[in-house]
Design a protein around this motif. Structure first.
Motif, PDB file in Angstrom:
ATOM      1  N   ASN A 221       0.835  -1.201   0.000  1.00 17.81           N
ATOM      2  CA  ASN A 221       0.000   0.000   0.000  1.00 17.81           C
ATOM      3  C   ASN A 221       0.866   1.247   0.000  1.00 17.81           C
ATOM      4  N   LYS A 222       0.332   2.329  -0.521  1.00 21.90           N
ATOM      5  CA  LYS A 222       1.044   3.592  -0.472  1.00 21.90           C
ATOM      6  C   LYS A 222       1.144   4.077   0.972  1.00 21.90           C
ATOM      7  N   PRO A 223       2.265   4.691   1.356  1.00 27.15           N
ATOM      8  CA  PRO A 223       2.391   5.191   2.728  1.00 27.15           C
ATOM      9  C   PRO A 223       1.313   6.192   3.112  1.00 27.15           C
ATOM     10  N   GLN A 224       0.724   6.858   2.113  1.00 31.11           N
ATOM     11  CA  GLN A 224      -0.314   7.839   2.401  1.00 31.11           C
ATOM     12  C   GLN A 224      -1.616   7.185   2.859  1.00 31.11           C
ATOM     13  N   GLU A 225      -1.757   5.868   2.632  1.00 29.94           N
ATOM     14  CA  GLU A 225      -2.987   5.208   3.042  1.00 29.94           C
ATOM     15  C   GLU A 225      -2.784   4.197   4.166  1.00 29.94           C
ATOM     16  N   LEU A 226      -1.559   3.742   4.380  1.00 31.79           N
ATOM     17  CA  LEU A 226      -1.326   2.727   5.405  1.00 31.79           C
ATOM     18  C   LEU A 226      -0.036   3.020   6.167  1.00 31.79           C
ATOM     19  N   LEU A 227      -0.147   3.068   7.485  1.00 25.55           N
ATOM     20  CA  LEU A 227       1.001   3.229   8.376  1.00 25.55           C
ATOM     21  C   LEU A 227       1.310   1.862   8.971  1.00 25.55           C
ATOM     22  N   VAL A 228       2.564   1.421   8.888  1.00 20.97           N
ATOM     23  CA  VAL A 228       2.926   0.083   9.349  1.00 20.97           C
ATOM     24  C   VAL A 228       4.042   0.172  10.386  1.00 20.97           C
ATOM     25  N   GLY A 229       3.761  -0.352  11.569  1.00 22.33           N
ATOM     26  CA  GLY A 229       4.783  -0.474  12.601  1.00 22.33           C
ATOM     27  C   GLY A 229       5.256  -1.911  12.674  1.00 22.33           C
ATOM     28  N   ARG A 230       6.564  -2.130  12.739  1.00 20.22           N
ATOM     29  CA  ARG A 230       7.135  -3.476  12.744  1.00 20.22           C
ATOM     30  C   ARG A 230       7.814  -3.726  14.094  1.00 20.22           C
ATOM     31  N   PHE A 231       7.428  -4.825  14.740  1.00 22.94           N
ATOM     32  CA  PHE A 231       7.929  -5.152  16.066  1.00 22.94           C
ATOM     33  C   PHE A 231       8.357  -6.621  16.108  1.00 22.94           C
ATOM     34  N   LEU A 232       9.160  -6.950  17.114  1.00 18.46           N
ATOM     35  CA  LEU A 232       9.491  -8.340  17.412  1.00 18.46           C
ATOM     36  C   LEU A 232       9.144  -8.619  18.867  1.00 18.46           C
ATOM     37  N   ARG A 233       8.344  -9.658  19.080  1.00 17.09           N
ATOM     38  CA  ARG A 233       8.106 -10.154  20.429  1.00 17.09           C
ATOM     39  C   ARG A 233       8.876 -11.462  20.550  1.00 17.09           C
ATOM     40  N   GLY A 234      10.057 -11.395  21.160  1.00 19.11           N
ATOM     41  CA  GLY A 234      10.959 -12.537  21.108  1.00 19.11           C
ATOM     42  C   GLY A 234      11.436 -12.714  19.684  1.00 19.11           C
ATOM     43  N   THR A 235      11.075 -13.838  19.085  1.00 13.19           N
ATOM     44  CA  THR A 235      11.425 -14.078  17.673  1.00 13.19           C
ATOM     45  C   THR A 235      10.209 -13.982  16.768  1.00 13.19           C
ATOM     46  N   THR A 236       9.061 -13.606  17.333  1.00 15.94           N
ATOM     47  CA  THR A 236       7.825 -13.533  16.540  1.00 15.94           C
ATOM     48  C   THR A 236       7.619 -12.124  16.001  1.00 15.94           C
ATOM     49  N   PRO A 237       7.535 -11.957  14.687  1.00 12.14           N
ATOM     50  CA  PRO A 237       7.271 -10.622  14.132  1.00 12.14           C
ATOM     51  C   PRO A 237       5.831 -10.199  14.374  1.00 12.14           C
ATOM     52  N   LEU A 238       5.651  -8.921  14.600  1.00 10.09           N
ATOM     53  CA  LEU A 238       4.329  -8.347  14.840  1.00 10.09           C
ATOM     54  C   LEU A 238       4.231  -7.066  14.029  1.00 10.09           C
ATOM     55  N   TYR A 239       3.144  -6.906  13.280  1.00  7.11           N
ATOM     56  CA  TYR A 239       2.973  -5.749  12.408  1.00  7.11           C
ATOM     57  C   TYR A 239       1.719  -4.981  12.844  1.00  7.11           C
ATOM     58  N   LEU A 240       1.874  -3.695  13.064  1.00 10.87           N
ATOM     59  CA  LEU A 240       0.753  -2.815  13.398  1.00 10.87           C
ATOM     60  C   LEU A 240       0.374  -2.051  12.138  1.00 10.87           C
ATOM     61  N   ALA A 241      -0.816  -2.321  11.598  1.00 10.17           N
ATOM     62  CA  ALA A 241      -1.283  -1.676  10.371  1.00 10.17           C
ATOM     63  C   ALA A 241      -2.354  -0.664  10.726  1.00 10.17           C
ATOM     64  N   VAL A 242      -2.131   0.593  10.354  1.00 10.18           N
ATOM     65  CA  VAL A 242      -3.036   1.690  10.692  1.00 10.18           C
ATOM     66  C   VAL A 242      -3.566   2.306   9.409  1.00 10.18           C
ATOM     67  N   ASN A 243      -4.874   2.326   9.266  1.00  8.90           N
ATOM     68  CA  ASN A 243      -5.532   2.925   8.111  1.00  8.90           C
ATOM     69  C   ASN A 243      -5.506   4.451   8.257  1.00  8.90           C
ATOM     70  N   LYS A 244      -4.915   5.135   7.302  1.00 16.26           N
ATOM     71  CA  LYS A 244      -4.806   6.593   7.366  1.00 16.26           C
ATOM     72  C   LYS A 244      -5.871   7.312   6.541  1.00 16.26           C
ATOM     73  N   THR A 245      -6.725   6.558   5.845  1.00 15.00           N
ATOM     74  CA  THR A 245      -7.620   7.189   4.879  1.00 15.00           C
ATOM     75  C   THR A 245      -8.995   7.527   5.440  1.00 15.00           C
ATOM     76  N   GLY A 246      -9.434   6.827   6.476  1.00 20.10           N
ATOM     77  CA  GLY A 246     -10.800   6.995   6.948  1.00 20.10           C
ATOM     78  C   GLY A 246     -11.800   6.189   6.154  1.00 20.10           C
ATOM     79  N   GLU A 247     -11.333   5.429   5.155  1.00 21.50           N
ATOM     80  CA  GLU A 247     -12.201   4.582   4.334  1.00 21.50           C
ATOM     81  C   GLU A 247     -11.698   3.144   4.408  1.00 21.50           C
ATOM     82  N   ARG A 248     -12.546   2.216   4.044  1.00 23.70           N
ATOM     83  CA  ARG A 248     -12.183   0.796   4.054  1.00 23.70           C
ATOM     84  C   ARG A 248     -11.153   0.530   2.956  1.00 23.70           C
ATOM     85  N   ILE A 249     -10.049  -0.108   3.327  1.00 22.15           N
ATOM     86  CA  ILE A 249      -8.996  -0.410   2.357  1.00 22.15           C
ATOM     87  C   ILE A 249      -8.575  -1.871   2.493  1.00 22.15           C
ATOM     88  N   GLN A 250      -7.965  -2.386   1.433  1.00 21.30           N
ATOM     89  CA  GLN A 250      -7.403  -3.730   1.465  1.00 21.30           C
ATOM     90  C   GLN A 250      -5.908  -3.632   1.720  1.00 21.30           C
TER      91      GLN A 250
END
Length: 286
Positions: A221-250
């Motif tokens: 997705n374009k950065p203007q529509e999706l904010l992504v935070g990348r984390f590790l909990r131990g060895t497990t990846p965790l992704y925080l996806a934030v919708n920036k548009t106010g509309e439903r997106i894929q």
């Protein structure tokens, strides 16, 4: 009282930057003056459940971005003088420096790059090894230094040591030539001689590998529509996806594995958890 969507957006950005504990100073009830509209009980419950669910996921997880953004507090402190003016008038005097700071952050976000803000005291004396420097248990390969005129000598020594060790230091707009004290200015001149600045429009081109391989999913997705935070909990990846548009997106995401991996999708709005293959559509409400 901010509208609930605005409040949730602020919470999302705070989690994105690694915050996991929140204390509200906002008035939760309508006051007599009308300056606070208050929240309905179900809105207050939703807000607390939303924060609690995200906090349970991210608390204890480690942000993975290798980009540090230098906090130019000395730039502002150096210009603060006794005054009988109130803050709105004083703030206008620092508009240029504030705008440069804001635009540096905006440029990183628009490029889809996560970053951690580091204080000069954390940079000063930070251990440097293998082209990285450490702040707490985080290590950074890139240091972005925004437009500023003043820099503490101790912080500058660490910055130059990082460059000599193979790390990447990017001066945005200008290279500072003044120290925090007059007696250190000559040393700052010696250490910054030969340094060159990158433009605000081009500095992100020097950041070629902002994340470690452990968080290898690619979000299309374009950065203007999706904010992504990348984390590790131990060895497990965790992704925080934030919708920036106010509309439903894929959410469009790819991995290197074949067949596509199965991921767990957590919705903090409802508390639901489901499994999904990356070749299946993942939708994010506005």
């Amino acid at each position: 009282s901010p509208a609930l969507p605005l409040l949730i957006n602020s919470v999302n950005h705070a989690f994105y930057h690694g915050a996991t504990i929140f204390t509200s100073y906002l008035p939760l009830n309508r006051n007599q003056s009308g300056t606070a509209a208050g929240y309905k009980p179900e809105e207050f419950q939703f807000l607390n459940e939303y924060i609690g669910r995200l906090g349970m996921l991210i608390r204890g997880a480690k942000p993975t971005s290798q980009i540090a953004l230098y906090y130019p507090i000395a730039q502002f402190q150096a210009r603060i003088l006794p005054s009988n003016q109130r803050w709105p008038q004083i703030a206008k005097l620092h508009r240029k420096a504030q705008q440069a700071w804001d635009e540096t952050q905006r440029t990183l976000r628009d490029a889809g790059m996560e970053y951690t803000i580091v204080h000069p005291e954390a940079v000063s004396g930070a251990p440097v090894k293998d082209g990285t420097f450490a702040v707490g248990d985080a290590r950074f390969r890139y240091l972005i230094v925004p437009h500023m005129e003043f820099i503490p000598l101790a912080a500058l020594k660490t910055i130059r040591a990082l460059e000599e060790a193979g790390g990447t230091v990017i001066w945005v707009g200008t290279v500072p030539r003044h120290a925090e004290r007059a007696e250190n200015t000559a040393a700052v001149h010696r250490l910054t001689d030969g340094c060159s600045a990158s433009s605000l429009e081009k500095f992100t081109r020097s950041i070629t590998n902002p994340y470690p391989s452990e968080v290898g999913l690619r979000f299309l997705n374009k950065p203007q529509e999706l904010l992504v935070g990348r984390f590790l909990r131990g060895t497990t990846p965790l992704y925080l996806a934030v919708n920036k548009t106010g509309e439903r997106i894929q959410i469009r995401v790819q991995g290197d594995d074949a067949p596509p991996p199965v991921v767990k999708v957590h919705d903090p709005s409802t508390g639901t958890i489901r499994s999904s293959s990356l070749d299946e559509p993942i939708w994010l409400e506005g």
